[in-house]
Design a protein around this motif. Structure first.
Motif, PDB file in Angstrom:
ATOM      1  N   ALA A   5      10.514   6.676  19.886  1.00 41.30           N
ATOM      2  CA  ALA A   5      11.784   5.944  19.949  1.00 41.30           C
ATOM      3  C   ALA A   5      12.863   6.653  19.135  1.00 41.30           C
ATOM      4  O   ALA A   5      13.999   6.809  19.596  1.00 41.30           O
ATOM      5  CB  ALA A   5      11.590   4.513  19.455  1.00 41.30           C
ATOM      6  N   GLU A   6      12.521   7.100  17.952  1.00 45.26           N
ATOM      7  CA  GLU A   6      13.486   7.810  17.108  1.00 45.26           C
ATOM      8  C   GLU A   6      13.897   9.139  17.736  1.00 45.26           C
ATOM      9  O   GLU A   6      15.073   9.511  17.704  1.00 45.26           O
ATOM     10  CB  GLU A   6      12.892   8.049  15.722  1.00 45.26           C
ATOM     11  N   GLN A   7      12.950   9.844  18.321  1.00 42.67           N
ATOM     12  CA  GLN A   7      13.250  11.124  18.968  1.00 42.67           C
ATOM     13  C   GLN A   7      14.186  10.914  20.158  1.00 42.67           C
ATOM     14  O   GLN A   7      15.155  11.668  20.329  1.00 42.67           O
ATOM     15  CB  GLN A   7      11.959  11.791  19.437  1.00 42.67           C
ATOM     16  N   ILE A   8      13.904   9.911  20.975  1.00 37.28           N
ATOM     17  CA  ILE A   8      14.747   9.639  22.134  1.00 37.28           C
ATOM     18  C   ILE A   8      16.161   9.280  21.693  1.00 37.28           C
ATOM     19  O   ILE A   8      17.137   9.791  22.240  1.00 37.28           O
ATOM     20  CB  ILE A   8      14.149   8.533  23.022  1.00 37.28           C
ATOM     21  N   LEU A   9      16.281   8.420  20.690  1.00 39.05           N
ATOM     22  CA  LEU A   9      17.609   8.038  20.205  1.00 39.05           C
ATOM     23  C   LEU A   9      18.374   9.245  19.681  1.00 39.05           C
ATOM     24  O   LEU A   9      19.563   9.409  19.974  1.00 39.05           O
ATOM     25  CB  LEU A   9      17.503   6.968  19.119  1.00 39.05           C
ATOM     26  N   ARG A  10      17.708  10.098  18.931  1.00 45.39           N
ATOM     27  CA  ARG A  10      18.365  11.300  18.403  1.00 45.39           C
ATOM     28  C   ARG A  10      18.864  12.183  19.549  1.00 45.39           C
ATOM     29  O   ARG A  10      20.008  12.634  19.550  1.00 45.39           O
ATOM     30  CB  ARG A  10      17.402  12.075  17.505  1.00 45.39           C
ATOM     31  N   LEU A  67       5.852   2.163  27.474  1.00 45.81           N
ATOM     32  CA  LEU A  67       7.263   1.961  27.804  1.00 45.81           C
ATOM     33  C   LEU A  67       7.851   0.761  27.061  1.00 45.81           C
ATOM     34  O   LEU A  67       8.884   0.879  26.406  1.00 45.81           O
ATOM     35  CB  LEU A  67       7.435   1.781  29.315  1.00 45.81           C
ATOM     36  N   VAL A  68       7.207  -0.375  27.152  1.00 49.37           N
ATOM     37  CA  VAL A  68       7.756  -1.593  26.543  1.00 49.37           C
ATOM     38  C   VAL A  68       7.776  -1.476  25.022  1.00 49.37           C
ATOM     39  O   VAL A  68       8.762  -1.842  24.375  1.00 49.37           O
ATOM     40  CB  VAL A  68       6.979  -2.842  27.010  1.00 49.37           C
ATOM     41  N   ALA A  69       6.718  -0.935  24.443  1.00 49.65           N
ATOM     42  CA  ALA A  69       6.667  -0.771  22.984  1.00 49.65           C
ATOM     43  C   ALA A  69       7.762   0.188  22.509  1.00 49.65           C
ATOM     44  O   ALA A  69       8.413  -0.058  21.487  1.00 49.65           O
ATOM     45  CB  ALA A  69       5.298  -0.266  22.558  1.00 49.65           C
ATOM     46  N   THR A  70       7.990   1.260  23.255  1.00 53.02           N
ATOM     47  CA  THR A  70       9.043   2.204  22.895  1.00 53.02           C
ATOM     48  C   THR A  70      10.413   1.548  23.020  1.00 53.02           C
ATOM     49  O   THR A  70      11.270   1.696  22.142  1.00 53.02           O
ATOM     50  CB  THR A  70       8.962   3.468  23.777  1.00 53.02           C
ATOM     51  N   HIS A  71      10.616   0.794  24.095  1.00 52.13           N
ATOM     52  CA  HIS A  71      11.873   0.053  24.259  1.00 52.13           C
ATOM     53  C   HIS A  71      12.105  -0.887  23.085  1.00 52.13           C
ATOM     54  O   HIS A  71      13.191  -0.927  22.505  1.00 52.13           O
ATOM     55  CB  HIS A  71      11.859  -0.749  25.564  1.00 52.13           C
ATOM     56  N   ASP A  72      11.077  -1.649  22.726  1.00 50.98           N
ATOM     57  CA  ASP A  72      11.223  -2.619  21.643  1.00 50.98           C
ATOM     58  C   ASP A  72      11.527  -1.948  20.314  1.00 50.98           C
ATOM     59  O   ASP A  72      12.351  -2.436  19.535  1.00 50.98           O
ATOM     60  CB  ASP A  72       9.964  -3.482  21.527  1.00 50.98           C
ATOM     61  N   MET A  74      13.028   0.990  19.965  1.00 50.26           N
ATOM     62  CA  MET A  74      14.399   1.487  20.066  1.00 50.26           C
ATOM     63  C   MET A  74      15.391   0.356  19.856  1.00 50.26           C
ATOM     64  O   MET A  74      16.384   0.522  19.156  1.00 50.26           O
ATOM     65  CB  MET A  74      14.617   2.148  21.425  1.00 50.26           C
ATOM     66  N   ALA A  75      15.138  -0.796  20.470  1.00 50.55           N
ATOM     67  CA  ALA A  75      16.035  -1.948  20.318  1.00 50.55           C
ATOM     68  C   ALA A  75      16.156  -2.347  18.848  1.00 50.55           C
ATOM     69  O   ALA A  75      17.250  -2.657  18.373  1.00 50.55           O
ATOM     70  CB  ALA A  75      15.537  -3.113  21.174  1.00 50.55           C
ATOM     71  N   ALA A  76      15.033  -2.318  18.133  1.00 53.49           N
ATOM     72  CA  ALA A  76      15.059  -2.663  16.711  1.00 53.49           C
ATOM     73  C   ALA A  76      15.862  -1.637  15.918  1.00 53.49           C
ATOM     74  O   ALA A  76      16.572  -1.994  14.958  1.00 53.49           O
ATOM     75  CB  ALA A  76      13.628  -2.755  16.169  1.00 53.49           C
ATOM     76  N   LEU A  77      15.781  -0.382  16.303  1.00 57.97           N
ATOM     77  CA  LEU A  77      16.540   0.662  15.609  1.00 57.97           C
ATOM     78  C   LEU A  77      18.041   0.571  15.895  1.00 57.97           C
ATOM     79  O   LEU A  77      18.846   1.078  15.111  1.00 57.97           O
ATOM     80  CB  LEU A  77      16.025   2.054  16.020  1.00 57.97           C
ATOM     81  N   LEU A  78      18.397  -0.054  16.995  1.00 61.67           N
ATOM     82  CA  LEU A  78      19.803  -0.174  17.369  1.00 61.67           C
ATOM     83  C   LEU A  78      20.497  -1.369  16.709  1.00 61.67           C
ATOM     84  O   LEU A  78      21.719  -1.462  16.741  1.00 61.67           O
ATOM     85  CB  LEU A  78      19.952  -0.275  18.889  1.00 61.67           C
TER      86      LEU A  78
END
Length: 79
Positions: A5-10, A67-72, A74-78
């Motif tokens: 999730a952090e890598q995708i956001l970066r 997928l869902v865990a990564t989405h969740d 990422m959402a928390a990081l946002l």
């Protein structure tokens, strides 16, 4: 090592570049403020990412798993 999730956001240009984050059955769907800020090549090079496409004004990523865990995460990081 940072999480997927952090890598995708970066690689999407940072959390501030993500206007909206959703998912469907098979893809993460990111709407970005500045499309050019996303590193699509870098996203494609992530082992967990199968497909990167731009469609319907979104940057869409198909993942190998979690997928869902990564989405969740990422959402928390946002927030």
């Amino acid at each position: 090592m940072s999480s997927l999730a952090e890598q995708i956001l970066r690689l999407a240009g940072g959390p501030a570049n993500v206007r909206d984050l959703t998912h469907c059955y098979s893809r993460l769907r990111l709407t970005l403020h500045e499309d050019a800020a996303a590193d699509e090549t870098g996203l494609r090079e992530l082992a967990e990412v199968v497909v990167v496409v731009r469609q319907g004004g979104q940057l869409q990523l198909a993942l190998r798993r979690d997928l869902v865990a990564t989405h969740d995460e990422m959402a928390a990081l946002l927030t």
